[in-house]
Structure formats: C-alpha cells, structure tokens
Design a protein around this motif. Structure first.
Motif, PDB file in Angstrom:
ATOM      1  N   LEU A  74       0.851  -1.187   0.000  1.00 21.66           N
ATOM      2  CA  LEU A  74       0.000   0.000   0.000  1.00 21.66           C
ATOM      3  C   LEU A  74       0.886   1.236   0.000  1.00 21.66           C
ATOM      4  N   VAL A  75       0.746   2.086  -1.017  1.00 21.39           N
ATOM      5  CA  VAL A  75       1.481   3.345  -1.073  1.00 21.39           C
ATOM      6  C   VAL A  75       0.621   4.447  -0.473  1.00 21.39           C
ATOM      7  N   LEU A  76       1.197   5.244   0.427  1.00 19.56           N
ATOM      8  CA  LEU A  76       0.512   6.387   1.032  1.00 19.56           C
ATOM      9  C   LEU A  76       1.144   7.657   0.474  1.00 19.56           C
ATOM     10  N   LEU A  77       0.375   8.413  -0.282  1.00 11.72           N
ATOM     11  CA  LEU A  77       0.886   9.586  -0.983  1.00 11.72           C
ATOM     12  C   LEU A  77       0.351  10.854  -0.326  1.00 11.72           C
ATOM     13  N   HIS A  78       1.257  11.652   0.230  1.00 13.41           N
ATOM     14  CA  HIS A  78       0.867  12.820   1.014  1.00 13.41           C
ATOM     15  C   HIS A  78       0.369  13.970   0.146  1.00 13.41           C
ATOM     16  N   GLY A  79      -0.170  14.992   0.827  1.00 12.46           N
ATOM     17  CA  GLY A  79      -0.699  16.162   0.154  1.00 12.46           C
ATOM     18  C   GLY A  79       0.172  17.383   0.342  1.00 12.46           C
TER      19      GLY A  79
END
Length: 287
Positions: free
Chosen positions: A27-32
C-alpha cells in the motif's frame, strides 16, 4: 521498523520512501500539500500490521530530488508509477493533492487494484480558484513567508473556519510565532512549513491541470474509496459527491467530526487511527 529506500523516476529524479510493515499487501501512502511522507507516518504505522506500507516524499520535498523545470502532473504520475513498479504494490491511498495524483495514476495504470482518495481538491466549475497564487508568489519572493502561508491558507480554505474571520495582521503574527516554534522543535531532517512553503505552488499546479475534467474519472477501473471528514470545507465534500457520480466502482465514507487534517499525525490535529480503520475495512472487503 522503518527502512528507507529510493526509486528512480522516468526523468532520473530519485524518489525517497519509507517502508513499514511485514509481508502484507503493498500500500502506497501519498501525502498532500505542505507535507512530506513523515506527515502521514502515524497512519502508515496504524496500517502496517495488515499491509506493507510505502510512504514516499513527493519530488521537491524531504529526501527526494527536486521538482525540476518540467514539473507537472505527468511527473507526479511517473513518480508514483515508478514506486508501484519497484515495490509491486497494488493499492494506493492519496491525501488531498496526492489523491488527485492517485486517481490520475489509476487512469495510466489500469492494473492498479484499489485507490483510497481522501478529499481530492478538484476544481469543478471554479470551486477551487487559484487567483490567489499571484499574491502568494509576490510574498514568497519578498521573503514574507508568514504572509504567503496566510494567503495560501485563505486561498485553499484550510484550517479552522474561525481563522477566516481574523484580520490578516493577526493571522500573520500567529503564523510567524508558529514558524518560530517549528524552527526550534522540528525533528532532524524533517522540513518545516517555512521550508515547504514554496512547494505549495506544485500542489496548485496539480489542481489547475485537472480543472473541469471530471468525466476523465469514468475510465478508472480500480475500486475506489472516497473518504472525507464531515467538518471539511464544503467544496471538498462536493468533490466527493461529484466523483461518486462518475467513478464506475466506488463507495464513500464520511468520518464524523473530522476535517482535512484527519490523515495527519496526531501533533497536526490528525486522527490517523480512525482513518486507518476505514482503510483496512475497505481494502479487506476489496480483497
């Protein structure tokens, strides 16, 4: 345990990422905006018991390479695609502008199985105007970082609603004090808001490039969870409603009492454990 690694994107830019968890699905978590991967590290920790989490610093931030002269949405999609290819991850969660990038990557990579999109700030018929960017650029160029951050906060309608009722001089004074606290207390190697301020232009560009392009998401094949907080700005909640009307395979969850900071670490007013519970529920159901 957190390990650090890098992947090389299509244009040669190195993208740094953290790896958490064991042998679970990737699972990739891509920040804002105004974040690095560290801003969602507690969310990753909450998910790492069930998933192998990959948490990148988007280009131009943290340990990753520069945004580069050809920066745009296409570069962000290439970066995420390179990470997906290197890790074999089939699930992506994007936060804010990161959610826009995740959805556009799903268009480019139909093999992507699931996307969790937390409050993508799409501009629908002028719902997310960017006219404030000219003032932001002037203030930043003049070294007036607190003023620029206030302009960005008001322009994006982030932060508690009462802040919009305060006079600008007071907001700038409050922001100056906050930046000084960060300068004193920031963890070694982690950028402060002062250092991240110029990157806000990148997030605005991502929004501008996708303005009034809602129909594009009809072609997303991945199963999508649309996630948001009931206390977030109305225009963000309206985006989730609009996406629900066009995405072929999606469901929506509203988190009671939470706002746009929900995915962040607890020190930034986040509630990562509540967000993680919904993400786990969705990904387990999606198989």
């Amino acid at each position: 345990m957190i390990t650090l690694d890098r992947v090389t994107s299509e244009d040669g830019t190195e993208i740094a990422y953290r790896r958490l968890g064991g042998d679970g699905p990737g699972l990739v978590l891509l920040h804002g905006a105004m974040q690095t991967g560290h801003g969602n590290i507690e969310l990753a920790e909450a998910l790492s018991g069930a998933f192998t989490c990959y948490v990148p610093d988007r280009r131009g931030r943290g340990r990753s390479g520069p945004a580069g002269p050809r920066y745009g949405l296409a570069r962000e999609v290439e970066d995420l695609s390179a990470l997906l290819a290197a890790t074999g991850a089939e699930h992506v969660m994007g936060v804010s502008s990161g959610a826009v990038i995740a959805l556009r990557t799903a268009l480019a990579r139909p093999e992507l199985r699931t996307v969790v999109a937390f409050e993508p700030p799409l501009d629908l018929d002028g719902s997310n105007p960017t006219g404030w960017l000219e003032r932001f650029d002037r203030e930043l160029a003049a070294g007036r970082v607190p003023a620029a951050l206030v302009t960005g906060m008001l322009g994006t309608r982030m932060g508690p609603a009462f802040l919009g009722l305060l006079p600008r001089p007071l907001l700038e004074a409050m922001t100056t004090a906050m930046l000084k606290r960060q300068d004193r207390t920031a963890a070694d190697g982690e950028p402060t808001f002062r250092e991240l301020a110029p990157t806000l232009r990148q997030d605005v560009q991502v929004v501008a490039e996708t303005a009034d392009d809602l129909d594009a998401y009809r072609r997303v094949e991945a199963e999508v969870l649309l996630l948001g907080g009931t206390r977030s700005p109305a225009y963000l909640r309206n985006v989730l409603t609009a996406l629900r009307g066009v995405l072929p395979r999606c469901r929506r969850v509203d988190l009671p009492g939470l706002d746009h900071s929900a995915t962040s670490n607890a020190s930034m007013r986040g509630r990562p454990e509540l967000v993680a519970a919904e993400v786990r529920r969705f990904l387990r159901a999606a198989g």
